[in-house]
Design a protein around this motif. Structure first.
Motif, PDB file in Angstrom:
ATOM      1  N   LYS A 216      37.763  64.175  30.120  1.00  6.89           N
ATOM      2  CA  LYS A 216      36.858  64.232  29.061  1.00  6.89           C
ATOM      3  C   LYS A 216      37.395  63.984  27.758  1.00  6.89           C
ATOM      4  O   LYS A 216      36.753  64.037  26.806  1.00  6.89           O
ATOM      5  CB  LYS A 216      35.926  65.691  29.373  1.00  6.89           C
ATOM      6  CG  LYS A 216      35.198  65.857  30.371  1.00  6.89           C
ATOM      7  CD  LYS A 216      34.524  66.900  30.526  1.00  6.89           C
ATOM      8  CE  LYS A 216      33.892  67.296  31.563  1.00  6.89           C
ATOM      9  NZ  LYS A 216      33.483  68.553  32.006  1.00  6.89           N
ATOM     10  N   GLU A 217      38.673  63.735  27.404  1.00  8.29           N
ATOM     11  CA  GLU A 217      39.320  63.801  26.336  1.00  8.29           C
ATOM     12  C   GLU A 217      38.987  62.280  25.592  1.00  8.29           C
ATOM     13  O   GLU A 217      38.763  61.244  26.432  1.00  8.29           O
ATOM     14  CB  GLU A 217      40.976  63.896  26.507  1.00  8.29           C
ATOM     15  CG  GLU A 217      41.183  65.296  26.728  1.00  8.29           C
ATOM     16  CD  GLU A 217      41.037  66.534  26.009  1.00  8.29           C
ATOM     17  OE1 GLU A 217      40.544  66.234  24.776  1.00  8.29           O
ATOM     18  OE2 GLU A 217      41.081  67.502  26.350  1.00  8.29           O
ATOM     19  N   THR A 253      37.773  64.265  42.641  1.00  8.57           N
ATOM     20  CA  THR A 253      38.064  64.353  41.546  1.00  8.57           C
ATOM     21  C   THR A 253      38.798  63.185  40.811  1.00  8.57           C
ATOM     22  O   THR A 253      38.410  62.742  39.679  1.00  8.57           O
ATOM     23  CB  THR A 253      39.140  65.478  41.034  1.00  8.57           C
ATOM     24  OG1 THR A 253      38.571  66.650  41.576  1.00  8.57           O
ATOM     25  CG2 THR A 253      39.488  65.503  39.718  1.00  8.57           C
ATOM     26  N   MET A 254      39.610  62.390  41.370  1.00 10.41           N
ATOM     27  CA  MET A 254      39.925  61.090  40.956  1.00 10.41           C
ATOM     28  C   MET A 254      39.034  60.014  40.684  1.00 10.41           C
ATOM     29  O   MET A 254      38.966  59.186  39.786  1.00 10.41           O
ATOM     30  CB  MET A 254      41.232  60.703  41.785  1.00 10.41           C
ATOM     31  CG  MET A 254      42.620  61.558  41.649  1.00 10.41           C
ATOM     32  SD  MET A 254      43.019  62.106  39.794  1.00 10.41           S
ATOM     33  CE  MET A 254      43.566  60.542  39.519  1.00 10.41           C
ATOM     34  N   GLY A 255      38.164  59.918  41.805  1.00 12.15           N
ATOM     35  CA  GLY A 255      37.122  59.172  41.645  1.00 12.15           C
ATOM     36  C   GLY A 255      36.220  59.286  40.678  1.00 12.15           C
ATOM     37  O   GLY A 255      35.898  58.209  39.909  1.00 12.15           O
ATOM     38  N   VAL A 258      38.068  57.959  37.142  1.00  8.41           N
ATOM     39  CA  VAL A 258      37.999  56.608  37.067  1.00  8.41           C
ATOM     40  C   VAL A 258      36.725  56.172  36.752  1.00  8.41           C
ATOM     41  O   VAL A 258      36.753  55.348  35.657  1.00  8.41           O
ATOM     42  CB  VAL A 258      38.357  56.011  38.376  1.00  8.41           C
ATOM     43  CG1 VAL A 258      38.267  54.598  38.369  1.00  8.41           C
ATOM     44  CG2 VAL A 258      39.950  56.092  38.746  1.00  8.41           C
ATOM     45  N   ASN A 259      35.468  56.697  37.231  1.00 11.87           N
ATOM     46  CA  ASN A 259      34.286  56.511  36.881  1.00 11.87           C
ATOM     47  C   ASN A 259      34.066  56.859  35.325  1.00 11.87           C
ATOM     48  O   ASN A 259      33.323  55.994  34.448  1.00 11.87           O
ATOM     49  CB  ASN A 259      33.226  57.178  37.678  1.00 11.87           C
ATOM     50  CG  ASN A 259      33.020  56.496  39.204  1.00 11.87           C
ATOM     51  OD1 ASN A 259      33.739  55.298  39.322  1.00 11.87           O
ATOM     52  ND2 ASN A 259      32.823  57.558  40.183  1.00 11.87           N
ATOM     53  N   LYS A 260      34.556  57.713  35.014  1.00 10.71           N
ATOM     54  CA  LYS A 260      34.361  58.430  33.743  1.00 10.71           C
ATOM     55  C   LYS A 260      35.160  57.664  32.561  1.00 10.71           C
ATOM     56  O   LYS A 260      34.518  57.233  31.549  1.00 10.71           O
ATOM     57  CB  LYS A 260      34.494  59.856  33.334  1.00 10.71           C
ATOM     58  CG  LYS A 260      34.304  60.386  32.158  1.00 10.71           C
ATOM     59  CD  LYS A 260      34.118  61.964  32.318  1.00 10.71           C
ATOM     60  CE  LYS A 260      33.621  62.552  30.994  1.00 10.71           C
ATOM     61  NZ  LYS A 260      32.349  62.109  30.563  1.00 10.71           N
ATOM     62  N   THR A 261      36.363  57.340  32.979  1.00  6.16           N
ATOM     63  CA  THR A 261      37.225  56.632  31.902  1.00  6.16           C
ATOM     64  C   THR A 261      37.431  55.300  32.123  1.00  6.16           C
ATOM     65  O   THR A 261      37.944  54.745  31.100  1.00  6.16           O
ATOM     66  CB  THR A 261      38.483  57.421  32.115  1.00  6.16           C
ATOM     67  OG1 THR A 261      39.330  57.005  33.240  1.00  6.16           O
ATOM     68  CG2 THR A 261      38.432  58.894  31.804  1.00  6.16           C
ATOM     69  N   GLY A 262      37.291  54.706  33.256  1.00  3.77           N
ATOM     70  CA  GLY A 262      37.545  53.213  33.352  1.00  3.77           C
ATOM     71  C   GLY A 262      39.266  53.099  33.597  1.00  3.77           C
ATOM     72  O   GLY A 262      39.491  51.796  33.717  1.00  3.77           O
ATOM     73  N   ARG A 263      39.750  53.982  33.443  1.00  4.23           N
ATOM     74  CA  ARG A 263      41.504  53.916  33.453  1.00  4.23           C
ATOM     75  C   ARG A 263      41.704  54.060  35.040  1.00  4.23           C
ATOM     76  O   ARG A 263      41.609  54.880  35.577  1.00  4.23           O
ATOM     77  CB  ARG A 263      42.024  54.783  32.539  1.00  4.23           C
ATOM     78  CG  ARG A 263      41.614  54.709  31.093  1.00  4.23           C
ATOM     79  CD  ARG A 263      42.506  55.479  30.240  1.00  4.23           C
ATOM     80  NE  ARG A 263      42.685  56.644  30.362  1.00  4.23           N
ATOM     81  CZ  ARG A 263      41.580  57.522  29.831  1.00  4.23           C
ATOM     82  NH1 ARG A 263      40.499  57.079  28.872  1.00  4.23           N
ATOM     83  NH2 ARG A 263      41.628  58.842  29.887  1.00  4.23           N
ATOM     84  N   THR A 292      39.862  52.124  45.993  1.00  7.80           N
ATOM     85  CA  THR A 292      39.749  52.992  44.661  1.00  7.80           C
ATOM     86  C   THR A 292      40.670  52.141  43.689  1.00  7.80           C
ATOM     87  O   THR A 292      41.369  51.266  43.980  1.00  7.80           O
ATOM     88  CB  THR A 292      40.470  54.414  44.896  1.00  7.80           C
ATOM     89  OG1 THR A 292      41.915  54.269  45.114  1.00  7.80           O
ATOM     90  CG2 THR A 292      39.739  55.188  46.041  1.00  7.80           C
ATOM     91  N   LEU A 293      40.344  52.511  42.555  1.00 10.00           N
ATOM     92  CA  LEU A 293      41.111  51.802  41.461  1.00 10.00           C
ATOM     93  C   LEU A 293      42.387  52.715  41.237  1.00 10.00           C
ATOM     94  O   LEU A 293      42.443  53.809  40.709  1.00 10.00           O
ATOM     95  CB  LEU A 293      40.362  51.834  39.914  1.00 10.00           C
ATOM     96  CG  LEU A 293      40.869  51.322  38.741  1.00 10.00           C
ATOM     97  CD1 LEU A 293      41.269  49.894  39.277  1.00 10.00           C
ATOM     98  CD2 LEU A 293      40.280  51.673  37.658  1.00 10.00           C
ATOM     99  N   ALA A 294      43.419  52.140  41.786  1.00  6.51           N
ATOM    100  CA  ALA A 294      44.919  53.117  42.039  1.00  6.51           C
ATOM    101  C   ALA A 294      45.995  52.195  41.949  1.00  6.51           C
ATOM    102  O   ALA A 294      45.912  50.968  42.304  1.00  6.51           O
ATOM    103  CB  ALA A 294      44.714  53.938  42.991  1.00  6.51           C
ATOM    104  N   HIS A 295      47.205  52.722  41.407  1.00 10.95           N
ATOM    105  CA  HIS A 295      48.340  52.109  41.506  1.00 10.95           C
ATOM    106  C   HIS A 295      49.430  53.060  41.964  1.00 10.95           C
ATOM    107  O   HIS A 295      49.409  54.178  41.609  1.00 10.95           O
ATOM    108  CB  HIS A 295      48.807  51.414  40.171  1.00 10.95           C
ATOM    109  CG  HIS A 295      50.326  50.987  40.250  1.00 10.95           C
ATOM    110  ND1 HIS A 295      51.473  51.835  39.853  1.00 10.95           N
ATOM    111  CD2 HIS A 295      50.822  49.751  40.446  1.00 10.95           C
ATOM    112  CE1 HIS A 295      52.409  51.281  39.934  1.00 10.95           C
ATOM    113  NE2 HIS A 295      52.122  49.850  40.226  1.00 10.95           N
ATOM    114  N   VAL A 296      50.010  52.762  43.156  1.00  4.33           N
ATOM    115  CA  VAL A 296      51.020  53.576  43.848  1.00  4.33           C
ATOM    116  C   VAL A 296      52.565  53.269  43.490  1.00  4.33           C
ATOM    117  O   VAL A 296      52.971  51.969  43.176  1.00  4.33           O
ATOM    118  CB  VAL A 296      50.919  53.273  45.387  1.00  4.33           C
ATOM    119  CG1 VAL A 296      52.044  54.250  45.913  1.00  4.33           C
ATOM    120  CG2 VAL A 296      49.486  54.049  45.821  1.00  4.33           C
TER     121      VAL A 296
END
Length: 355
Positions: A216-217, A253-255, A258-263, A292-296
């Motif tokens: 939310k920041e 939570t991570m979903g 991503v939905n909120k920030t687009g990051r 999901t939008l993720a990088h490992v």
């Protein structure tokens, strides 16, 4: 940077640390001393940009003002206790604050760039089984200024601009949330570190309430989550400090993040031979990240003296990269920096070399 007798930590008893004052509080102090308002900006430039450790160094302030300030405030600052240089050019620092507490941070240079790994706490209470930092527990959390000072110390030692910062050193940043955010904002501020928000990364073990808060920041800071296993029982054993935050809740939570920030967040995964590099573990990791939008970020476990854990093989790391790619997840193998001086991930432990 060592401390001066005028306004340094050695004279801090009973004085307010100048770096603990907000802009408003500093402006009020300047006004109370009968000084024009532009002095506030000058003082802030000295402490946040020039990183001085003494009021004497603030040469564009009248001597009378410096003397008046010396009666009320100290500059704080850190003292370099030890410095080690790796064969790859990385430098690890043991820094001591005015109260005697020490932390470690690392500078990692590459061509035209300088990355800093900074600590948010002295020690750590999370107790991750493969990490040296948590072995001695938590000493205390750091202030935002103390986090910021680590980065400036590295900058001054390399005499070059810091281009990125990762809060992946000692401590769990989200157990020291307000100070962590304060440091990030000061590092991002053009009048402070001047580092772009996307080049400022926070790594958390997965403290879910503050991941939600972080999403939310308003700033575009980057988030990394230390995952290390997508099998609940394995993760509980490796990371007991976040046992109460289940993988199911973390996934959800991570979903939402991503939905909120687009990051795109990064999942950190230290490959431990025979523990989290098995076929079952790889399948679970693919299931956790797929779609999901993720990088490992795969990390070859760094050796920690006395630890029962051993790194996985380079071939197994390649297996993880290839298998994740087949389910549409980008993965990279981190080039571990500074392992020869115990400066790599999981190796920081607030100790002198050889101790």
């Amino acid at each position: 940077m060592t401390n001066s007798t005028n306004g340094g930590s050695g004279a801090a008893a009973g004085l307010v640390n100048l770096k603990s004052l907000s802009h408003k509080e500093l402006a009020e102090l300047v006004e109370s001393l009968g000084q024009p308002s532009f002095r506030t900006k000058q003082i802030e430039d000295w402490i946040w940009n020039k990183n001085v450790s003494s009021l004497d160094e603030m040469t564009n302030l009248p001597k009378t003002l410096r003397e008046a300030l010396a009666a009320k405030v100290s500059v704080g600052g850190v003292e370099e206790v030890a410095r080690q240089v790796s064969s790859d050019g990385s430098r690890k620092y043991l820094l001591r604050y005015p109260d005697g507490v020490t932390v470690e941070c690392v500078g990692m240079p590459t061509k035209n760039r300088l990355a800093v790994c900074a600590s948010t706490q002295a020690g750590c209470a999370m107790g991750c089984a493969f990490c040296a930092t948590g072995a001695a527990g938590l000493t205390r959390s750091l202030t935002s200024a103390e986090i910021y000072e680590q980065v400036m110390h590295v900058r001054d030692d390399f005499n070059t601009r810091v281009t990125s910062v990762v809060l992946m050193g000692q401590g769990e940043p989200f157990m020291n949330y307000d100070a962590t955010l304060g440091a990030l904002r000061k590092l991002n501020n053009p009048d402070g570190g001047g580092i772009g928000a996307r080049h400022l990364t926070v790594s958390t073990c997965g403290v879910i309430p503050n991941i939600i808060r972080f999403g939310k920041e308003p700033e575009q800071f980057t988030l990394a989550v230390s995952l290390h296993s997508a099998v609940q029982s394995t993760r509980n054993a490796l990371m007991p400090g976040v046992k109460k935050y289940s993988l199911v809740n973390l996934y959800n939570t991570m979903g939402e993040y991503v939905n909120k920030t687009g990051r795109r967040p990064t999942y950190e995964y230290a490959l431990i031979g025979g523990v989290n590099d098995t076929g079952e573990e790889l399948n679970a990791l693919c299931d956790f990240c797929k779609g999901t939008l993720a990088h490992v970020n795969l990390i070859q476990l760094n050796e920690v003296s006395g630890s029962k854990f051993k790194p996985s093989t380079p071939q197994r790391a390649q297996d993880f990269v290839q298998r994740l790619a087949r389910v549409g997840v980008e993965a990279t193998i981190r080039n571990s920096r500074g392992s020869d001086i115990d400066a790599a991930c999981g190796q920081l432990r607030q100790r002198m070399a050889g101790k």
